[in-house]
Design an enzyme around this catalytic site. Structure first.
Site, short mmCIF file in Angstrom:
data_model
loop_
_atom_site.label_atom_id
_atom_site.label_comp_id
_atom_site.label_asym_id
_atom_site.label_seq_id
_atom_site.Cartn_x
_atom_site.Cartn_y
_atom_site.Cartn_z
CB CYS A 123 45.77 49.85 42.59
SG CYS A 123 44.95 49.86 41.96
CD GLN A 170 42.12 45.50 50.98
OE1 GLN A 170 41.64 46.38 52.45
NE2 GLN A 170 40.87 44.40 50.86
NE ARG A 174 38.04 49.79 41.13
CZ ARG A 174 39.09 49.61 40.31
NH1 ARG A 174 39.51 48.48 39.29
NH2 ARG A 174 39.24 50.92 39.58
#
Length: 222
Positions: A24, A26, A94
């Site tokens: 989220c 970045q 992620r």
């Protein structure tokens, strides 16, 4: 007076580390960059883009520090990576900063042993391939260069260095005397989250390097 009730805002998100990850933050910053550019706010766009640039620099800087501290080579050396998720209490990989450190060390031909209590080997490789375009197909021998360990002690057994890359609470309570006994010497610790007792580790014999902390080997008055 202004009262802050959002738990996401506070000092615990200002701790120094190897960099932020997750899907989220970045993305949101890059959206802000796009909006600034759209409205002709080029200086503002460049300002926010520098957050991404500095985050990438911090990850690269950490892996380069590891190599330079270990006599400028990690070729063939076993390095234990403690933590792969982008933060504790999740298996989310992620954009995890650990991935970029592992990538850099693999490119330096180190032998990597990863332990994370919630991250599977499949998820690790999936994100590595998706984000870094790094796979056994693109880099033959990659799978053999990275071992996933069942616990922290197995990862550290015989290692030349260990790097704490996720702030899992269990890493604070490890038996580091046992770990030091079974590591190659000199035994290096790279604390990418500043969660360990650095003075205590040095008394055991470890050479300790930590984010934002001065190196006692270079400053004799510490």
């Amino acid at each position: 007076q202004v009262g802050v009730v959002d738990a996401r805002i506070g000092k615990r998100f200002l701790n120094s580390s190897i960099g932020f990850g997750g899907s989220c933050f970045q993305k949101d910053i890059l959206n802000l960059v796009y909006l600034c550019e759209t409205y002709g706010l080029n200086e503002c766009a460049e300002y926010w883009n520098q957050v991404i640039v500095m985050n990438n620099y911090q990850k690269k800087r950490f892996s380069e520090k590891m190599v330079s501290s270990m006599f400028n080579t990690v070729t063939g050396k076993k390095i234990a990576i403690l933590g792969y998720a982008f933060k504790k209490d999740t298996g989310d990989v992620r954009e995890t900063p650990s991935m970029f450190v592992v990538r850099d060390l693999v490119m330096e031909q180190a032998k990597i042993h990863v332990y994370d209590p919630q991250v599977s080997r499949e998820d690790m490789w999936g994100e590595m391939n998706y984000t870094c375009n790094l796979s056994e197909t693109s880099h033959p021998g990659l799978e053999a260069a990275v071992t996933t360990s069942t616990d922290a002690y197995a990862a550290c057994d015989g290692a030349h260095a260990l790097a704490v890359l996720t702030e899992w609470d269990e890493f604070k309570d490890l038996d580091f005397e046992r770990i030091y006994k079974n590591m190659a010497k000199p035994a290096f610790v790279f604390d990418g989250r500043n969660i360990l007792d650095h003075d205590g580790l040095r008394k055991m014999g470890f050479e300790v390097h930590a984010i934002g902390k001065p190196d006692p080997n270079k400053f004799s008055d510490l």
